[in-house]
Design an enzyme around this catalytic site. Structure first.
Site, PDB file in Angstrom:
ATOM      1  N   ASN A   1       0.908  -1.198   0.073  1.00 42.38           N
ATOM      2  CA  ASN A   1      -0.059   0.080   0.032  1.00 42.38           C
ATOM      3  C   ASN A   1       0.732   1.213  -0.073  1.00 42.38           C
ATOM      4  O   ASN A   1       1.976   1.212   0.335  1.00 42.38           O
ATOM      5  CB  ASN A   1      -0.785  -0.102   1.054  1.00 42.38           C
ATOM      6  CG  ASN A   1      -0.285   0.526   2.486  1.00 42.38           C
ATOM      7  OD1 ASN A   1      -0.166   1.724   2.845  1.00 42.38           O
ATOM      8  ND2 ASN A   1       0.317  -0.309   3.349  1.00 42.38           N
TER       9      ASN A   1
ATOM     10  N   PHE B   1       6.754   5.083  13.930  1.00 42.29           N
ATOM     11  CA  PHE B   1       8.039   5.288  13.309  1.00 42.29           C
ATOM     12  C   PHE B   1       8.265   4.397  12.055  1.00 42.29           C
ATOM     13  O   PHE B   1       9.517   3.967  12.149  1.00 42.29           O
ATOM     14  CB  PHE B   1       9.243   5.128  14.389  1.00 42.29           C
ATOM     15  CG  PHE B   1       8.961   6.036  15.665  1.00 42.29           C
ATOM     16  CD1 PHE B   1       8.299   7.383  15.365  1.00 42.29           C
ATOM     17  CD2 PHE B   1       9.697   6.121  16.933  1.00 42.29           C
ATOM     18  CE1 PHE B   1       8.235   8.485  16.142  1.00 42.29           C
ATOM     19  CE2 PHE B   1       9.643   6.926  17.636  1.00 42.29           C
ATOM     20  CZ  PHE B   1       8.975   8.070  17.482  1.00 42.29           C
TER      21      PHE B   1
ATOM     22  N   CYS C   1       5.902   3.969   8.807  1.00 40.67           N
ATOM     23  CA  CYS C   1       5.554   3.924   7.532  1.00 40.67           C
ATOM     24  C   CYS C   1       6.555   4.294   6.624  1.00 40.67           C
ATOM     25  O   CYS C   1       7.309   5.470   6.807  1.00 40.67           O
ATOM     26  CB  CYS C   1       4.622   5.156   7.652  1.00 40.67           C
ATOM     27  SG  CYS C   1       3.692   5.035   6.087  1.00 40.67           S
TER      28      CYS C   1
ATOM     29  N   THR D   1       5.167  -1.939   7.753  1.00 47.42           N
ATOM     30  CA  THR D   1       5.430  -2.499   6.554  1.00 47.42           C
ATOM     31  C   THR D   1       6.716  -2.491   5.790  1.00 47.42           C
ATOM     32  O   THR D   1       7.570  -1.749   6.360  1.00 47.42           O
ATOM     33  CB  THR D   1       4.477  -2.122   5.414  1.00 47.42           C
ATOM     34  OG1 THR D   1       4.535  -0.354   5.350  1.00 47.42           O
ATOM     35  CG2 THR D   1       3.007  -2.372   5.969  1.00 47.42           C
TER      36      THR D   1
ATOM     37  N   CYS E   1       9.381 -34.316  -5.702  1.00 49.83           N
ATOM     38  CA  CYS E   1      10.700 -34.573  -4.739  1.00 49.83           C
ATOM     39  C   CYS E   1      11.858 -34.961  -5.537  1.00 49.83           C
ATOM     40  O   CYS E   1      12.874 -34.665  -5.115  1.00 49.83           O
ATOM     41  CB  CYS E   1      10.341 -35.422  -3.786  1.00 49.83           C
ATOM     42  SG  CYS E   1       9.781 -37.051  -4.221  1.00 49.83           S
TER      43      CYS E   1
ATOM     44  N   CYS F   1      15.292 -33.140  -5.667  1.00 48.14           N
ATOM     45  CA  CYS F   1      16.374 -33.711  -5.010  1.00 48.14           C
ATOM     46  C   CYS F   1      17.483 -33.822  -6.070  1.00 48.14           C
ATOM     47  O   CYS F   1      18.779 -33.532  -5.932  1.00 48.14           O
ATOM     48  CB  CYS F   1      16.004 -35.071  -4.554  1.00 48.14           C
ATOM     49  SG  CYS F   1      17.365 -35.652  -3.391  1.00 48.14           S
TER      50      CYS F   1
ATOM     51  N   CYS G   1      20.974 -39.275   1.875  1.00 47.05           N
ATOM     52  CA  CYS G   1      19.963 -38.250   2.280  1.00 47.05           C
ATOM     53  C   CYS G   1      20.756 -37.421   3.390  1.00 47.05           C
ATOM     54  O   CYS G   1      21.265 -37.641   4.418  1.00 47.05           O
ATOM     55  CB  CYS G   1      18.928 -38.795   3.064  1.00 47.05           C
ATOM     56  SG  CYS G   1      17.812 -37.336   3.355  1.00 47.05           S
TER      57      CYS G   1
ATOM     58  N   CYS H   1      12.541 -32.259  -0.052  1.00 47.32           N
ATOM     59  CA  CYS H   1      11.419 -33.126  -0.586  1.00 47.32           C
ATOM     60  C   CYS H   1      10.273 -33.013   0.020  1.00 47.32           C
ATOM     61  O   CYS H   1       9.216 -32.882  -0.517  1.00 47.32           O
ATOM     62  CB  CYS H   1      11.997 -34.384  -0.534  1.00 47.32           C
ATOM     63  SG  CYS H   1      12.381 -35.303   0.959  1.00 47.32           S
TER      64      CYS H   1
ATOM     65  N   CYS I   1       6.619 -31.743  -1.594  1.00 45.82           N
ATOM     66  CA  CYS I   1       5.613 -32.963  -1.687  1.00 45.82           C
ATOM     67  C   CYS I   1       4.128 -32.410  -1.631  1.00 45.82           C
ATOM     68  O   CYS I   1       3.944 -31.694  -0.478  1.00 45.82           O
ATOM     69  CB  CYS I   1       5.923 -34.107  -0.551  1.00 45.82           C
ATOM     70  SG  CYS I   1       4.664 -35.385  -0.732  1.00 45.82           S
TER      71      CYS I   1
END
Ligand code: FMN
Length: 456
Positions: A73, A132, A134, A200, A347, A351, A397, A403, A407
């Site tokens: 915005n 303090f 914006c 923001t 996956c 991988c 692994c 993965c 998934c």
């Protein structure tokens, strides 16, 4: 049922759910409807010299069909006269004495701070929040994030507010800084009674590729705005946690940023927030979302045996460490449930192309010398189903989680603890023992830069 009531720096509220200063708190009528729906508090749309807004002023990021994952915005502070806001504030406080009403303020000069603080206190607010944060429009006028980004300036203005206020002063911080601790500490040093974050994030939400103008389009131009909504939650959570775990931050925190469900709220509270504030989710779905938030949080606390929401506050902080303190001997490996795998290969591809290529599908042979106890189950499931099923070569692994993240089937891939009994050992433990190769680090770079010389 667990007690949801809170007190933040002496501001009490029947529950921790507050509306953030934004369009949903622009008028007394809105705030009263929000309280009727169940909100415990409201931070009034920032008051100051009424402004002129642009048309249009919002932009939205949709991801995979989901609307408003991120929201942008370029709206400024209130466009309504101060006396109208004050009259409505007094009316709301009279009708809802137990709810929290916080006046968000943004003016420039010392005497303006004095006058507006006196005015909102005279009209019944329970606390004030200094905006303090914006990051568009107001900062070009020397307010908002222009103050929040400079700790020394922040300290001066915050100290004025503390001097003039007889109600608690919260400082709303901007996330547009390198280290959130700097404005956080400056606020505490100035005597603030609490912190609210995040406001923001400075952003450009996208570009209209036909007109070649960024969004939101104002005639033939646009400008940077402030980003919020679900997409900013991880940034906000980190900043809240980083402040809450620091012993020098001695004041309570109101957590803001991407909160849309009771789970989001519970996470902020577990990382140290006393209250939570919501803007985008209400702009998207309306005040009614608070019903689910109250019910969900209350059920969760009951399930965990907590009698009050205050018992949850900060409970995840001891587990939030620096990287150097994590256990390097802890190990997980992916486990695929063959009965749930739909053979989509997401996956497998992830991988193969972005990790160690330890996921294979049942149509592939087992690489020589590899050990894969899960392969037989995958082959059996594949045979029964007539489609392939993936399996994991556990010896390869690294437990990265990619993965499981890609998934699409819930609980199909889980990460299983395969730690081999080695004791906890962090990088910092290794440094202390002299078994890690330690470069000079940041301090070395700083002294090298100061001396203007080359790094040794
Ligand atoms: C349209 C819009 C207007 C806003 N106006 C203000 C404001 O006047 N004062 C303020 O402190 N924050 C303002 N904010 C920031 C919100 O209060 C909040 O800090 C931010 O949106 C993050 O929360 P969310 O992810 O729940 O939206 C505004 C946000 C939006 C989207």
């Amino acid at each position: 049922m667990a007690d949801l009531s809170i007190s933040l720096a002496g501001i009490s509220s029947p529950n921790p759910f507050w509306l953030a200063s934004a369009p949903p708190t622009n008028s007394g009528d809105q705030v009263m409807r929000a309280f009727d729906a169940g909100w415990g508090g409201a931070v009034w749309k920032t008051l100051g010299d009424p402004i002129v807004d642009t048309s249009s002023r919002f932009g939205s990021l949709d991801v995979g069909g989901q609307r408003m994952v991120g929201f942008n915005n370029i709206e400024l502070i209130t466009d309504r006269p101060l006396d109208v806001n004050l009259r409505e504030m007094r009316h709301v406080k009279n009708r809802y004495p137990k709810h929290a009403i916080i006046a968000s303020l943004m003016v420039e000069k010392r005497e303006d701070w004095r006058d507006i603080i006196k005015a909102v206190i005279d009209h019944g607010c329970d606390g004030i929040e200094l905006n303090f944060g914006c990051p568009h429009g107001m900062c070009e006028r020397g307010m908002g994030s222009a103050v929040g980004q400079e700790p020394e300036v922040l300290k001066v203005v915050a100290a004025w507010a503390v001097e003039y206020s007889s109600v608690p002063v919260l400082i709303k911080l901007t996330p547009n800084v390198g280290d959130i601790l700097e404005p956080g500490l400056a606020s505490v040093e100035a005597g603030a009674h609490g912190l609210s974050l995040i406001n923001t994030i400075k952003s450009l939400i996208g570009v209209d590729l036909d007109r070649l103008v960024p969004y939101p389009v104002v005639g033939r131009h646009s400008t940077n705005g402030g980003y919020c909504g679900p997409a900013v939650k991880p940034i906000a959570l980190h900043m809240v946690g980083a402040l809450a775990r620091d012993p020098r931050i001695t004041v309570p925190i109101s957590g803001i940023g991407g909160i849309a469900t009771w789970r989001d709220a519970a996470e902020f509270i577990a990382l140290g927030s006393t209250s939570v504030q919501v803007c985008t989710a209400v702009m998207h779905y309306g005040f009614r979302i608070v019903e689910d938030m109250i019910e969900g949080l209350s059920n969760y606390l009951d399930e965990k045996g907590m009698k009050s929401v205050n018992e949850l506050r900060g409970r995840a902080l001891p587990a939030f460490l620096e990287w150097g303190d994590l256990d390097l001997n802890y190990k997980v490996a992916a486990h695929v449930d063959p009965s749930k795998c739909i053979g989509c290969d997401l996956c497998y591809v992830a991988c193969r192309d972005s990790s160690v290529f330890c996921i294979h599908n049942s149509a592939e042979p087992l690489p020589a010398g590899h050990h894969a106890p899960t392969r037989d189950a995958a082959l059996a499931a594949a045979k029964q189903r007539g489609s392939h099923v993936v399996w994991v070569d556990e010896s390869e692994c690294t437990g990265c989680n990619l993965c499981a993240a890609v998934c699409p089937v819930p609980d199909c891939i889980t990460m299983v603890d395969v730690t081999d009994g080695r004791p906890f050992e962090s990088w910092n433990d290794r440094v202390a023992k002299g078994t890690a190769n330690v470069p000079g680090g940041l301090e070395d770079w700083r002294s090298t830069a100061k001396s203007g010389g080359a790094r040794a």
